[in-house]
Design a protein around this motif. Sequence first.
Motif, PDB file in Angstrom:
ATOM      1  N   PHE A  21     -26.160 -83.887   6.497  1.00  0.00           N
ATOM      2  CA  PHE A  21     -27.258 -83.119   5.929  1.00  0.00           C
ATOM      3  C   PHE A  21     -28.627 -83.573   6.414  1.00  0.00           C
ATOM      4  O   PHE A  21     -29.505 -82.745   6.659  1.00  0.00           O
ATOM      5  N   GLU A  22     -28.821 -84.871   6.589  1.00  0.00           N
ATOM      6  CA  GLU A  22     -30.146 -85.378   6.929  1.00  0.00           C
ATOM      7  C   GLU A  22     -30.374 -85.504   8.429  1.00  0.00           C
ATOM      8  O   GLU A  22     -31.500 -85.330   8.887  1.00  0.00           O
ATOM      9  N   GLU A  23     -29.344 -85.809   9.190  1.00  0.00           N
ATOM     10  CA  GLU A  23     -29.505 -85.949  10.641  1.00  0.00           C
ATOM     11  C   GLU A  23     -29.143 -84.664  11.386  1.00  0.00           C
ATOM     12  O   GLU A  23     -29.869 -84.246  12.281  1.00  0.00           O
ATOM     13  N   LEU A  24     -28.013 -84.069  11.027  1.00  0.00           N
ATOM     14  CA  LEU A  24     -27.583 -82.845  11.708  1.00  0.00           C
ATOM     15  C   LEU A  24     -28.147 -81.579  11.073  1.00  0.00           C
ATOM     16  O   LEU A  24     -27.976 -80.490  11.610  1.00  0.00           O
ATOM     17  N   ASP A  25     -28.796 -81.722   9.918  1.00  0.00           N
ATOM     18  CA  ASP A  25     -29.473 -80.610   9.255  1.00  0.00           C
ATOM     19  C   ASP A  25     -28.517 -79.486   8.856  1.00  0.00           C
ATOM     20  O   ASP A  25     -28.842 -78.302   8.966  1.00  0.00           O
ATOM     21  N   MET A  26     -27.319 -79.846   8.396  1.00  0.00           N
ATOM     22  CA  MET A  26     -26.338 -78.839   7.988  1.00  0.00           C
ATOM     23  C   MET A  26     -26.765 -78.165   6.695  1.00  0.00           C
ATOM     24  O   MET A  26     -27.449 -78.756   5.861  1.00  0.00           O
ATOM     25  N   GLN A  27     -26.349 -76.931   6.533  1.00  0.00           N
ATOM     26  CA  GLN A  27     -26.566 -76.161   5.314  1.00  0.00           C
ATOM     27  C   GLN A  27     -25.336 -76.198   4.415  1.00  0.00           C
ATOM     28  O   GLN A  27     -25.438 -76.155   3.205  1.00  0.00           O
ATOM     29  N   ARG A  28     -24.164 -76.282   5.055  1.00  0.00           N
ATOM     30  CA  ARG A  28     -22.905 -76.182   4.316  1.00  0.00           C
ATOM     31  C   ARG A  28     -21.863 -77.091   4.957  1.00  0.00           C
ATOM     32  O   ARG A  28     -21.683 -77.068   6.170  1.00  0.00           O
ATOM     33  N   VAL A  29     -21.193 -77.887   4.131  1.00  0.00           N
ATOM     34  CA  VAL A  29     -20.112 -78.749   4.586  1.00  0.00           C
ATOM     35  C   VAL A  29     -18.882 -78.412   3.739  1.00  0.00           C
ATOM     36  O   VAL A  29     -18.960 -78.397   2.512  1.00  0.00           O
ATOM     37  N   THR A  30     -17.770 -78.143   4.419  1.00  0.00           N
ATOM     38  CA  THR A  30     -16.547 -77.812   3.719  1.00  0.00           C
ATOM     39  C   THR A  30     -15.479 -78.867   3.983  1.00  0.00           C
ATOM     40  O   THR A  30     -15.582 -79.640   4.943  1.00  0.00           O
ATOM     41  N   LEU A  31     -14.485 -78.877   3.133  1.00  0.00           N
ATOM     42  CA  LEU A  31     -13.282 -79.680   3.336  1.00  0.00           C
ATOM     43  C   LEU A  31     -12.176 -79.047   2.525  1.00  0.00           C
ATOM     44  O   LEU A  31     -12.406 -78.119   1.747  1.00  0.00           O
ATOM     45  N   ASP A  32     -10.969 -79.518   2.722  1.00  0.00           N
ATOM     46  CA  ASP A  32      -9.845 -79.019   1.936  1.00  0.00           C
ATOM     47  C   ASP A  32      -8.889 -80.160   1.665  1.00  0.00           C
ATOM     48  O   ASP A  32      -8.991 -81.231   2.261  1.00  0.00           O
ATOM     49  N   TYR A  33      -7.975 -79.907   0.758  1.00  0.00           N
ATOM     50  CA  TYR A  33      -6.963 -80.913   0.438  1.00  0.00           C
ATOM     51  C   TYR A  33      -5.694 -80.198  -0.002  1.00  0.00           C
ATOM     52  O   TYR A  33      -5.733 -79.071  -0.499  1.00  0.00           O
ATOM     53  N   PHE A  34      -4.554 -80.867   0.211  1.00  0.00           N
ATOM     54  CA  PHE A  34      -3.261 -80.326  -0.215  1.00  0.00           C
ATOM     55  C   PHE A  34      -3.242 -80.175  -1.734  1.00  0.00           C
ATOM     56  O   PHE A  34      -3.682 -81.080  -2.455  1.00  0.00           O
ATOM     57  N   THR A  35      -2.707 -79.065  -2.200  1.00  0.00           N
ATOM     58  CA  THR A  35      -2.474 -78.903  -3.625  1.00  0.00           C
ATOM     59  C   THR A  35      -1.628 -80.094  -4.088  1.00  0.00           C
ATOM     60  O   THR A  35      -0.663 -80.463  -3.437  1.00  0.00           O
ATOM     61  N   GLY A  36      -2.028 -80.692  -5.184  1.00  0.00           N
ATOM     62  CA  GLY A  36      -1.304 -81.848  -5.701  1.00  0.00           C
ATOM     63  C   GLY A  36      -1.956 -83.175  -5.363  1.00  0.00           C
ATOM     64  O   GLY A  36      -1.611 -84.195  -5.952  1.00  0.00           O
ATOM     65  N   ASN A  37      -2.913 -83.190  -4.444  1.00  0.00           N
ATOM     66  CA  ASN A  37      -3.585 -84.437  -4.083  1.00  0.00           C
ATOM     67  C   ASN A  37      -4.737 -84.666  -5.067  1.00  0.00           C
ATOM     68  O   ASN A  37      -5.903 -84.437  -4.760  1.00  0.00           O
ATOM     69  N   VAL A  38      -4.377 -85.111  -6.246  1.00  0.00           N
ATOM     70  CA  VAL A  38      -5.319 -85.257  -7.352  1.00  0.00           C
ATOM     71  C   VAL A  38      -6.396 -86.290  -7.047  1.00  0.00           C
ATOM     72  O   VAL A  38      -7.570 -86.091  -7.382  1.00  0.00           O
ATOM     73  N   LYS A  39      -6.023 -87.399  -6.399  1.00  0.00           N
ATOM     74  CA  LYS A  39      -7.016 -88.436  -6.081  1.00  0.00           C
ATOM     75  C   LYS A  39      -8.115 -87.881  -5.182  1.00  0.00           C
ATOM     76  O   LYS A  39      -9.298 -88.130  -5.418  1.00  0.00           O
ATOM     77  N   ALA A  40      -7.735 -87.145  -4.152  1.00  0.00           N
ATOM     78  CA  ALA A  40      -8.733 -86.562  -3.253  1.00  0.00           C
ATOM     79  C   ALA A  40      -9.605 -85.563  -4.009  1.00  0.00           C
ATOM     80  O   ALA A  40     -10.834 -85.593  -3.899  1.00  0.00           O
ATOM     81  N   ALA A  41      -8.988 -84.686  -4.787  1.00  0.00           N
ATOM     82  CA  ALA A  41      -9.737 -83.673  -5.535  1.00  0.00           C
ATOM     83  C   ALA A  41     -10.771 -84.329  -6.446  1.00  0.00           C
ATOM     84  O   ALA A  41     -11.935 -83.906  -6.485  1.00  0.00           O
ATOM     85  N   ASN A  42     -10.350 -85.359  -7.166  1.00  0.00           N
ATOM     86  CA  ASN A  42     -11.268 -86.038  -8.085  1.00  0.00           C
ATOM     87  C   ASN A  42     -12.415 -86.697  -7.336  1.00  0.00           C
ATOM     88  O   ASN A  42     -13.574 -86.622  -7.769  1.00  0.00           O
ATOM     89  N   LEU A  43     -12.123 -87.350  -6.218  1.00  0.00           N
ATOM     90  CA  LEU A  43     -13.177 -87.986  -5.430  1.00  0.00           C
ATOM     91  C   LEU A  43     -14.177 -86.943  -4.939  1.00  0.00           C
ATOM     92  O   LEU A  43     -15.389 -87.110  -5.097  1.00  0.00           O
ATOM     93  N   TYR A  44     -13.683 -85.865  -4.357  1.00  0.00           N
ATOM     94  CA  TYR A  44     -14.576 -84.853  -3.808  1.00  0.00           C
ATOM     95  C   TYR A  44     -15.459 -84.240  -4.897  1.00  0.00           C
ATOM     96  O   TYR A  44     -16.658 -84.039  -4.691  1.00  0.00           O
ATOM     97  N   ARG A  45     -14.886 -83.974  -6.051  1.00  0.00           N
ATOM     98  CA  ARG A  45     -15.694 -83.414  -7.148  1.00  0.00           C
ATOM     99  C   ARG A  45     -16.755 -84.413  -7.611  1.00  0.00           C
ATOM    100  O   ARG A  45     -17.899 -84.030  -7.875  1.00  0.00           O
ATOM    101  N   ARG A  46     -16.380 -85.683  -7.737  1.00  0.00           N
ATOM    102  CA  ARG A  46     -17.360 -86.710  -8.151  1.00  0.00           C
ATOM    103  C   ARG A  46     -18.513 -86.806  -7.166  1.00  0.00           C
ATOM    104  O   ARG A  46     -19.638 -87.136  -7.548  1.00  0.00           O
ATOM    105  N   LEU A  47     -18.244 -86.530  -5.893  1.00  0.00           N
ATOM    106  CA  LEU A  47     -19.290 -86.622  -4.872  1.00  0.00           C
ATOM    107  C   LEU A  47     -20.113 -85.354  -4.754  1.00  0.00           C
ATOM    108  O   LEU A  47     -21.073 -85.314  -3.993  1.00  0.00           O
ATOM    109  N   GLY A  48     -19.759 -84.301  -5.502  1.00  0.00           N
ATOM    110  CA  GLY A  48     -20.570 -83.090  -5.527  1.00  0.00           C
ATOM    111  C   GLY A  48     -19.961 -81.863  -4.868  1.00  0.00           C
ATOM    112  O   GLY A  48     -20.574 -80.799  -4.863  1.00  0.00           O
ATOM    113  N   PHE A  49     -18.756 -81.979  -4.327  1.00  0.00           N
ATOM    114  CA  PHE A  49     -18.107 -80.812  -3.741  1.00  0.00           C
ATOM    115  C   PHE A  49     -17.661 -79.866  -4.854  1.00  0.00           C
ATOM    116  O   PHE A  49     -17.282 -80.304  -5.937  1.00  0.00           O
ATOM    117  N   VAL A  50     -17.718 -78.577  -4.561  1.00  0.00           N
ATOM    118  CA  VAL A  50     -17.404 -77.523  -5.527  1.00  0.00           C
ATOM    119  C   VAL A  50     -16.168 -76.766  -5.045  1.00  0.00           C
ATOM    120  O   VAL A  50     -16.062 -76.431  -3.857  1.00  0.00           O
TER     121      VAL A  50
END
Length: 180
Positions: free
Chosen positions: A118-147
Amino acid sequence: MAVRIETDNYIIRDVQFSDYEYFARWEVDPDMTKYFALDKDRTYEDVVTEGFAFKEDKSVIDLTITEKSTGNPLGRIIISRIEPHYKSLDITKIYIGGDRRGQGIGREVLIGLMKYLFEELDMQRVTLDYFTGNVKAANLYRRLGFVDEGVARNACSKDGIYYDLNLMSILRDEYFAIYG
């Protein structure tokens, strides 16, 4: 353009040839790859071939996560679908390998990566995905602000079986609201 992202404890840098040995070992470990679309018969040659293809593709950035104190590789990040016009990209793969998972490395690394994106490459949108069932990843991403954005049904396959991927994103304004 060489990439070097520094956090308190880690350095994220361009992949070096010697890193493929680590990736090849991690990317066939069943515990490690449970939630990745990596076939179990993946070989060292597959990893190297893929890595060299990434180096030629301007829409992909292949990175190694290293420990700052030792320089030892700890994981990998692959960024793809880089769209300069729309200022968007996808964190296609991010993992911590070996016995270092579950120690908070991913959190620190992702925050450093988002700062760079966001600060160096000046991105507007960053996406990611995770396998259904990967609760640890989902929780981490949500805590970091991913929607959550939705589910891509049968979006990838692993050893001939199709899996759903949960899609998430964070926008520039959301990043700055959280991280200043």
